[in-house]
Write an enzyme that holds these catalytic residues in place. Structure first.
Site, PDB file in Angstrom:
ATOM      1  N   GLY A 166     130.788  90.775 161.356  1.00 15.16           N
ATOM      2  CA  GLY A 166     130.590  92.228 161.406  1.00 15.16           C
ATOM      3  C   GLY A 166     130.486  92.751 162.825  1.00 15.16           C
ATOM      4  O   GLY A 166     130.103  92.026 163.746  1.00 15.16           O
TER       5      GLY A 166
ATOM      6  N   ARG B 272     136.579  88.186 159.194  1.00  8.60           N
ATOM      7  CA  ARG B 272     135.650  87.242 158.573  1.00  8.60           C
ATOM      8  C   ARG B 272     136.389  85.963 158.152  1.00  8.60           C
ATOM      9  O   ARG B 272     136.021  85.309 157.181  1.00  8.60           O
ATOM     10  CB  ARG B 272     134.944  87.905 157.388  1.00  8.60           C
ATOM     11  CG  ARG B 272     134.076  89.089 157.807  1.00  8.60           C
ATOM     12  CD  ARG B 272     133.187  89.573 156.686  1.00  8.60           C
ATOM     13  NE  ARG B 272     132.404  90.734 157.064  1.00  8.60           N
ATOM     14  CZ  ARG B 272     131.224  90.696 157.682  1.00  8.60           C
ATOM     15  NH1 ARG B 272     130.711  89.524 158.016  1.00  8.60           N
ATOM     16  NH2 ARG B 272     130.571  91.804 157.971  1.00  8.60           N
ATOM     17  N   GLU B 273     137.423  85.629 158.883  1.00  8.60           N
ATOM     18  CA  GLU B 273     138.183  84.402 158.643  1.00  8.60           C
ATOM     19  C   GLU B 273     137.268  83.183 158.777  1.00  8.60           C
ATOM     20  O   GLU B 273     136.551  83.022 159.765  1.00  8.60           O
ATOM     21  CB  GLU B 273     139.341  84.294 159.639  1.00  8.60           C
ATOM     22  CG  GLU B 273     140.092  82.980 159.619  1.00  8.60           C
ATOM     23  CD  GLU B 273     140.851  82.754 158.320  1.00  8.60           C
ATOM     24  OE1 GLU B 273     140.738  81.641 157.760  1.00  8.60           O
ATOM     25  OE2 GLU B 273     141.554  83.683 157.861  1.00  8.60           O
TER      26      GLU B 273
ATOM     27  N   GLY C 108     127.661  82.871 160.130  1.00  4.88           N
ATOM     28  CA  GLY C 108     128.932  82.270 159.746  1.00  4.88           C
ATOM     29  C   GLY C 108     129.704  81.772 160.944  1.00  4.88           C
ATOM     30  O   GLY C 108     130.322  80.696 160.912  1.00  4.88           O
TER      31      GLY C 108
ATOM     32  N   THR D  10     123.990  89.644 165.969  1.00  4.14           N
ATOM     33  CA  THR D  10     123.691  90.196 164.655  1.00  4.14           C
ATOM     34  C   THR D  10     122.626  91.269 164.761  1.00  4.14           C
ATOM     35  O   THR D  10     121.676  91.113 165.525  1.00  4.14           O
ATOM     36  CB  THR D  10     123.208  89.108 163.671  1.00  4.14           C
ATOM     37  OG1 THR D  10     122.807  89.727 162.449  1.00  4.14           O
ATOM     38  CG2 THR D  10     122.031  88.319 164.220  1.00  4.14           C
TER      39      THR D  10
ATOM     40  N   ASP E 138     120.859  91.801 162.221  1.00  5.20           N
ATOM     41  CA  ASP E 138     119.865  91.310 161.264  1.00  5.20           C
ATOM     42  C   ASP E 138     118.780  90.456 161.907  1.00  5.20           C
ATOM     43  O   ASP E 138     117.725  90.245 161.310  1.00  5.20           O
ATOM     44  CB  ASP E 138     120.542  90.495 160.164  1.00  5.20           C
ATOM     45  CG  ASP E 138     121.593  91.288 159.405  1.00  5.20           C
ATOM     46  OD1 ASP E 138     121.505  92.526 159.413  1.00  5.20           O
ATOM     47  OD2 ASP E 138     122.494  90.671 158.812  1.00  5.20           O
TER      48      ASP E 138
ATOM     49  N   MET F 241     119.499  97.749 156.583  1.00  7.16           N
ATOM     50  CA  MET F 241     120.266  96.519 156.454  1.00  7.16           C
ATOM     51  C   MET F 241     119.424  95.280 156.756  1.00  7.16           C
ATOM     52  O   MET F 241     118.257  95.384 157.125  1.00  7.16           O
ATOM     53  CB  MET F 241     121.485  96.567 157.371  1.00  7.16           C
ATOM     54  CG  MET F 241     122.614  97.448 156.841  1.00  7.16           C
ATOM     55  SD  MET F 241     124.033  97.428 157.961  1.00  7.16           S
ATOM     56  CE  MET F 241     125.325  97.944 156.841  1.00  7.16           C
ATOM     57  N   GLY F 242     120.048  94.114 156.621  1.00  8.47           N
ATOM     58  CA  GLY F 242     119.353  92.876 156.945  1.00  8.47           C
ATOM     59  C   GLY F 242     119.718  91.689 156.081  1.00  8.47           C
ATOM     60  O   GLY F 242     119.230  90.583 156.309  1.00  8.47           O
TER      61      GLY F 242
END
Length: 337
Positions: free
Chosen positions: A10, A72-73, A111, A132, A134, A176-177
């Protein structure tokens, strides 16, 4: 040396500042050649790689998004019952060899760290940087993007106070998170939330209803409820919708929900995130110059260091109930469920 750099997962405030930190340090201090890999790991599959010069780095410090694009491969992911397709890792290795890249810098979240670790396992020199909003990447106290997201969420909560007060309503705001409650905790406390619900702490909707009713009895006719998107709900409902409906049922009070969404991920990074991204980018280049591969840059206290990628992959950093913000919040009467 020749290094390639990519951004994966993201988007997040501070990615471009990190690219700038890596590349300007590599070019100006170490005399390295830098190549930008477009669209994350897909760029290694499609051979979508371009040289980056210092001129390409102008204006990146405060720019949102990523000039390299992202995807997001997941090149090591198995599909269904089929065995792992060896052609993707092989294709990436051939692309790296074709461009004579001595190291790949990967910027991304959980990821990305997992994929970077697998790249290292097949012999690629990798240095990774955590990215991130998050704040759930294991091995670093904070990742860039988190402060920006908390700042945006806090401002939204601040604005909801005036509406909640004017209409004497319960306002539920969802932040979000994923599975981590860091944004909800930090923005909820900074924004004066009365109830803060995190995925890591079980909650009782009856207790939440009682908290709101007791606030009314104390002459407080409105309440602010901050919920993390990852809290458990029923029937697949979104967090804010579920909590708002349950509060209205339990209390009979007028309740409204707000889902902040992607606003938390967009726009310019805060000054803190710009400086953290710059420091992390510079340290990543230092790791490359000294041959310390297979590592992720991390913030520990006030210092930038690094940890082995193999220790990071597959782990999440979650909020614990003994966090000092939770302890202090409870002492002040904040309900955590």
């Amino acid at each position: 040396m020749r290094i390639g750099i990519l951004t994966s997962g993201g988007d997040c405030p501070g990615i471009n500042a990190t690219i700038r930190g890596v590349c300007k340090t590599a070019i100006n201090h170490y005399g390295m050649e830098v190549y930008g890999i477009h669209s994350g790991f897909r760029g290694l599959l499609d051979d979508d790689i371009v040289p980056l010069t210092e001129a390409d780095l102008t204006g990146l410090l405060n720019m949102g998004g990523t000039i390299l694009g992202t995807s997001r491969e997941k090149p090591f992911k198995k599909k269904g019952n089929s065995a792992l397709s060896d052609d993707k890792p092989t294709m990436m290795l051939k692309t790296i060899e074709r461009h004579q890249l001595d190291c790949i810098v990967t910027i991304g979240g959980n990821g990305t760290q997992k994929t970077a670790a697998k790249l290292a396992d097949i012999g690629v020199n990798v240095v990774s940087i955590p990215k991130t909003i998050d704040n759930d990447v294991w091995g670093t106290d904070t990742s860039f993007g988190f402060d920006s997201a908390v700042t945006i969420a806090t401002e939204a909560i601040d604005r909801l106070h005036s509406t909640a007060s004017a209409h004497q309503r319960v306002m539920v705001i969802e932040v979000m998170g994923h599975k981590a409650g860091w944004i909800a905790l930090y923005s909820g406390m900074a924004g004066g939330g009365d109830i803060i619900l995190l995925p890591e702490i079980p909650f009782d909707i009856h207790r939440i209803g009682d908290t709101i009713i007791n606030r009314l009895k104390k002459g407080k006719p409105y309440s602010i409820v901050v919920v993390a998107e990852g809290i458990p709900t029923l029937n697949g409902k979104k967090a804010a919708q579920f909590v708002a409906e349950e509060i209205a049922y339990e209390t009979g009070f007028e309740t409204r929900e707000t889902v902040l969404g992607y606003i938390q991920r967009g726009g310019s990074p805060t000054a803190y995130d710009r400086n953290l991204a710059t420091r992390m980018g510079g340290h990543a280049t230092e790791l490359i110059a000294t041959g310390q591969f297979g590592r992720m840059v991390s913030l520990k206290g006030a210092s930038i260091s690094s940890v082995p990628l193999k220790d990071v992959a597959g782990k999440l950093k979650l909020v614990t109930e003994d966090h000092d913000l939770i302890t202090q919040g409870r002492r002040m009467g904040v309900c955590f469920g």
